[in-house]
Design a protein around this motif. Structure first.
Motif, PDB file in Angstrom:
ATOM      1  N   ILE A  18      -0.416  -8.448   0.092  1.00 25.59           N
ATOM      2  CA  ILE A  18       0.684  -8.080  -0.454  1.00 25.59           C
ATOM      3  C   ILE A  18       2.152  -7.960   0.413  1.00 25.59           C
ATOM      4  O   ILE A  18       3.140  -8.483  -0.121  1.00 25.59           O
ATOM      5  CB  ILE A  18       0.829  -6.432  -0.875  1.00 25.59           C
ATOM      6  N   MET A  19       1.940  -7.678   1.651  1.00 23.31           N
ATOM      7  CA  MET A  19       3.055  -7.678   2.709  1.00 23.31           C
ATOM      8  C   MET A  19       3.474  -9.291   2.693  1.00 23.31           C
ATOM      9  O   MET A  19       4.520  -9.236   3.051  1.00 23.31           O
ATOM     10  CB  MET A  19       2.535  -7.224   3.952  1.00 23.31           C
ATOM     11  N   ILE A  20       2.422 -10.122   2.562  1.00 26.04           N
ATOM     12  CA  ILE A  20       3.111 -11.632   2.865  1.00 26.04           C
ATOM     13  C   ILE A  20       3.698 -12.169   1.613  1.00 26.04           C
ATOM     14  O   ILE A  20       4.706 -12.766   1.646  1.00 26.04           O
ATOM     15  CB  ILE A  20       1.779 -12.550   3.332  1.00 26.04           C
ATOM     16  N   LEU A  21       2.884 -12.015   0.251  1.00 24.88           N
ATOM     17  CA  LEU A  21       3.418 -12.434  -0.924  1.00 24.88           C
ATOM     18  C   LEU A  21       4.632 -11.890  -1.830  1.00 24.88           C
ATOM     19  O   LEU A  21       5.396 -12.306  -2.368  1.00 24.88           O
ATOM     20  CB  LEU A  21       2.201 -12.596  -1.655  1.00 24.88           C
ATOM     21  N   GLU A  22       4.442 -10.359  -1.473  1.00 24.90           N
ATOM     22  CA  GLU A  22       5.699  -9.749  -2.159  1.00 24.90           C
ATOM     23  C   GLU A  22       6.669  -9.015  -1.180  1.00 24.90           C
ATOM     24  O   GLU A  22       6.330  -8.433  -0.279  1.00 24.90           O
ATOM     25  CB  GLU A  22       4.989  -8.625  -3.060  1.00 24.90           C
ATOM     26  N   ALA A  23       7.890  -9.312  -1.641  1.00 25.74           N
ATOM     27  CA  ALA A  23       8.898  -8.746  -0.699  1.00 25.74           C
ATOM     28  C   ALA A  23       9.162  -7.181  -1.343  1.00 25.74           C
ATOM     29  O   ALA A  23       9.636  -6.779  -2.035  1.00 25.74           O
ATOM     30  CB  ALA A  23      10.076  -9.674  -1.181  1.00 25.74           C
ATOM     31  N   ILE A  24       8.794  -6.454  -0.286  1.00 29.38           N
ATOM     32  CA  ILE A  24       9.008  -4.645  -0.555  1.00 29.38           C
ATOM     33  C   ILE A  24      10.306  -4.366  -0.212  1.00 29.38           C
ATOM     34  O   ILE A  24      10.758  -4.617   1.000  1.00 29.38           O
ATOM     35  CB  ILE A  24       7.761  -4.161   0.136  1.00 29.38           C
ATOM     36  N   PRO A  25      10.802  -3.647  -1.142  1.00 23.61           N
ATOM     37  CA  PRO A  25      12.297  -3.363  -1.106  1.00 23.61           C
ATOM     38  C   PRO A  25      12.235  -2.338   0.089  1.00 23.61           C
ATOM     39  O   PRO A  25      11.198  -1.834   0.467  1.00 23.61           O
ATOM     40  CB  PRO A  25      12.722  -2.616  -2.282  1.00 23.61           C
ATOM     41  N   SER A  26      13.634  -2.376   0.830  1.00 20.11           N
ATOM     42  CA  SER A  26      13.768  -1.471   2.087  1.00 20.11           C
ATOM     43  C   SER A  26      13.372  -0.052   1.666  1.00 20.11           C
ATOM     44  O   SER A  26      12.706   0.616   2.429  1.00 20.11           O
ATOM     45  CB  SER A  26      14.985  -1.751   2.796  1.00 20.11           C
ATOM     46  N   HIS A  27      13.685   0.339   0.878  1.00 19.37           N
ATOM     47  CA  HIS A  27      13.738   1.996   0.257  1.00 19.37           C
ATOM     48  C   HIS A  27      12.231   2.182  -0.079  1.00 19.37           C
ATOM     49  O   HIS A  27      11.764   3.435  -0.290  1.00 19.37           O
ATOM     50  CB  HIS A  27      14.449   2.420  -0.886  1.00 19.37           C
ATOM     51  N   TYR A  28      11.196   1.297  -0.154  1.00 16.82           N
ATOM     52  CA  TYR A  28       9.941   1.541  -0.454  1.00 16.82           C
ATOM     53  C   TYR A  28       9.007   1.361   0.941  1.00 16.82           C
ATOM     54  O   TYR A  28       7.642   1.856   0.909  1.00 16.82           O
ATOM     55  CB  TYR A  28       9.269   0.524  -1.514  1.00 16.82           C
ATOM     56  N   ARG A  29       9.560   0.839   2.023  1.00 17.88           N
ATOM     57  CA  ARG A  29       8.868   0.550   3.035  1.00 17.88           C
ATOM     58  C   ARG A  29       8.189   1.697   3.851  1.00 17.88           C
ATOM     59  O   ARG A  29       7.239   1.709   4.381  1.00 17.88           O
ATOM     60  CB  ARG A  29       9.751  -0.492   3.967  1.00 17.88           C
ATOM     61  N   ILE A  30       9.214   2.797   3.698  1.00 14.86           N
ATOM     62  CA  ILE A  30       8.782   3.850   4.203  1.00 14.86           C
ATOM     63  C   ILE A  30       7.383   4.871   3.644  1.00 14.86           C
ATOM     64  O   ILE A  30       6.659   5.506   4.118  1.00 14.86           O
ATOM     65  CB  ILE A  30       9.952   5.236   4.193  1.00 14.86           C
ATOM     66  N   ALA A  31       7.316   4.286   2.586  1.00 13.87           N
ATOM     67  CA  ALA A  31       5.955   4.721   1.556  1.00 13.87           C
ATOM     68  C   ALA A  31       4.633   3.765   2.095  1.00 13.87           C
ATOM     69  O   ALA A  31       3.709   4.138   1.435  1.00 13.87           O
ATOM     70  CB  ALA A  31       6.191   4.988   0.128  1.00 13.87           C
ATOM     71  N   VAL A  32       4.894   2.786   2.740  1.00 17.67           N
ATOM     72  CA  VAL A  32       3.714   1.816   2.985  1.00 17.67           C
ATOM     73  C   VAL A  32       2.680   2.381   3.587  1.00 17.67           C
ATOM     74  O   VAL A  32       1.285   2.280   2.803  1.00 17.67           O
ATOM     75  CB  VAL A  32       4.163   0.447   3.603  1.00 17.67           C
ATOM     76  N   PRO A  33       2.820   3.381   4.300  1.00 14.46           N
ATOM     77  CA  PRO A  33       1.615   3.860   5.084  1.00 14.46           C
ATOM     78  C   PRO A  33       0.849   4.829   4.168  1.00 14.46           C
ATOM     79  O   PRO A  33      -0.314   5.066   4.222  1.00 14.46           O
ATOM     80  CB  PRO A  33       2.147   4.970   6.415  1.00 14.46           C
ATOM     81  N   ILE A  34       1.676   5.480   3.243  1.00 18.51           N
ATOM     82  CA  ILE A  34       1.113   6.353   2.231  1.00 18.51           C
ATOM     83  C   ILE A  34       0.252   5.461   1.246  1.00 18.51           C
ATOM     84  O   ILE A  34      -0.984   6.019   0.900  1.00 18.51           O
ATOM     85  CB  ILE A  34       2.117   7.070   1.382  1.00 18.51           C
ATOM     86  N   PHE A  35       0.775   4.449   0.739  1.00 17.26           N
ATOM     87  CA  PHE A  35      -0.106   3.684  -0.055  1.00 17.26           C
ATOM     88  C   PHE A  35      -1.394   2.965   0.878  1.00 17.26           C
ATOM     89  O   PHE A  35      -2.348   2.813   0.031  1.00 17.26           O
ATOM     90  CB  PHE A  35       0.793   2.343  -0.527  1.00 17.26           C
ATOM     91  N   ILE A  36      -1.360   2.772   2.086  1.00 17.47           N
ATOM     92  CA  ILE A  36      -2.389   2.248   2.641  1.00 17.47           C
ATOM     93  C   ILE A  36      -3.471   3.352   3.006  1.00 17.47           C
ATOM     94  O   ILE A  36      -4.639   3.155   2.572  1.00 17.47           O
ATOM     95  CB  ILE A  36      -2.028   1.628   4.053  1.00 17.47           C
ATOM     96  N   LEU A  37      -2.871   4.589   3.119  1.00 21.61           N
ATOM     97  CA  LEU A  37      -3.755   5.824   3.206  1.00 21.61           C
ATOM     98  C   LEU A  37      -4.415   5.908   1.788  1.00 21.61           C
ATOM     99  O   LEU A  37      -5.616   6.280   1.711  1.00 21.61           O
ATOM    100  CB  LEU A  37      -3.152   7.118   3.451  1.00 21.61           C
ATOM    101  N   TYR A  38      -3.846   5.445   0.589  1.00 17.43           N
ATOM    102  CA  TYR A  38      -4.427   5.677  -0.545  1.00 17.43           C
ATOM    103  C   TYR A  38      -5.694   4.840  -0.874  1.00 17.43           C
ATOM    104  O   TYR A  38      -6.680   5.106  -1.665  1.00 17.43           O
ATOM    105  CB  TYR A  38      -3.253   5.752  -1.774  1.00 17.43           C
ATOM    106  N   GLY A  39      -5.024   3.471  -0.409  1.00 13.58           N
ATOM    107  CA  GLY A  39      -6.384   2.352  -0.487  1.00 13.58           C
ATOM    108  C   GLY A  39      -7.387   2.723   0.129  1.00 13.58           C
ATOM    109  O   GLY A  39      -8.449   2.612  -0.119  1.00 13.58           O
ATOM    110  N   ILE A  40      -7.222   3.387   1.561  1.00 16.51           N
ATOM    111  CA  ILE A  40      -8.470   4.013   2.078  1.00 16.51           C
ATOM    112  C   ILE A  40      -9.334   5.063   1.522  1.00 16.51           C
ATOM    113  O   ILE A  40     -10.492   4.991   1.320  1.00 16.51           O
ATOM    114  CB  ILE A  40      -8.123   4.444   3.619  1.00 16.51           C
TER     115      ILE A  40
END
Length: 244
Positions: A124-146
């Motif tokens: 996802i990080m490679i193929l999709e350009a994540i908007p800057s205002h969403y990047r702060i939430a990436v660790p939360i989404f990773i935690l949800y994935g776990i």
């Protein structure tokens, strides 16, 4: 006697209503929130009326369904309540995990699932350009994935518990797998635009409701014991699904 499938008619009707009124136009509104949340709320009512507060797995699945309903309500308003929605679903995954328990542990399955989670986020990080205002939430989404990977791990390991009815083990495992597929459809079908709206939304909602229904049936003793009355005592002694 066969399992009382006809008791699920209100749930199926509410799912049809969601497909008709919410999926084509998922606009943030109270009506959309009601349409989206009603099927899960009916599952809560159904499981409670059938099982009551009888055993730990049932109690934790009820908690998980209630948290899921809150998550559904929040995610109808993604711009203002998107993050609380993810948190609610994360807590729901914790409750599901505790419900399925740790009585049978396959570390190989767990490691494979966790590696898959990190591989998916890497893609996802490679193929999709994540908007800057969403990047702060990436660790939360990773935690949800776990958390959801852990839920799936426990559901798959639960399948090996021979003291539980095969139907219940199948429902739980299938429900957990479909739940993960539903979340992946949000990322790759809706976020990635692989298929047009509202078809991607339909896939996500259909798999989500199917997953919740299957997990609910997997937690129910009395539903399946309608067909297996002679196994009542065996089932009661075998069903202990708490975190140990």
């Amino acid at each position: 006697m066969q399992p009382p499938w006809h008791h699920l008619v209100p749930f199926l009707a509410s799912v049809a209503a969601s497909f008709i009124w919410f999926v084509p136009k998922p606009t943030p509104s109270i009506g959309s929130m009601v349409c989206k949340c009603l099927p899960v709320i009916l599952l809560v009512m159904y499981l409670f009326c059938l099982e009551g507060w009888s055993h730990t797995e049932n109690q934790l699945v009820l908690v998980a369904l209630i948290l899921s309903a809150f998550g559904d309500a929040f995610l109808v308003f993604p711009k203002s309540l998107g993050l609380p929605g993810v948190v609610a679903f994360g807590l729901a995954q914790v409750a599901f995990t505790c419900a399925f328990g740790f009585r049978s542990v396959s570390w190989v399955i767990g490691i494979i699932l966790y590696l898959t989670v990190f591989a998916v986020f890497f893609v996802i990080m490679i193929l999709e350009a994540i908007p800057s205002h969403y990047r702060i939430a990436v660790p939360i989404f990773i935690l949800y994935g776990i958390l959801i990977a852990t839920m799936l791990w426990r559901a798959l390991d639960r399948f090996r518990l021979q003291e539980l009815l095969l139907e219940r083990r199948l429902c739980t495992s299938a429900g957990a797998i479909i739940f993960v597929l539903s979340d992946l459809s949000i990322i790759f079908l809706q976020g990635g635009g692989l298929i047009p709206q509202p078809y991607s939304k339909f896939v996500t909602i259909a798999t989500y409701y199917a997953a919740q229904l299957l997990i609910t049936l997997g937690a129910s003793e009395k539903f399946w014991l309608q067909d297996y009355p002679n196994k009542m005592d065996h089932e009661k002694t075998g069903n202990r699904g708490l975190c140990e």
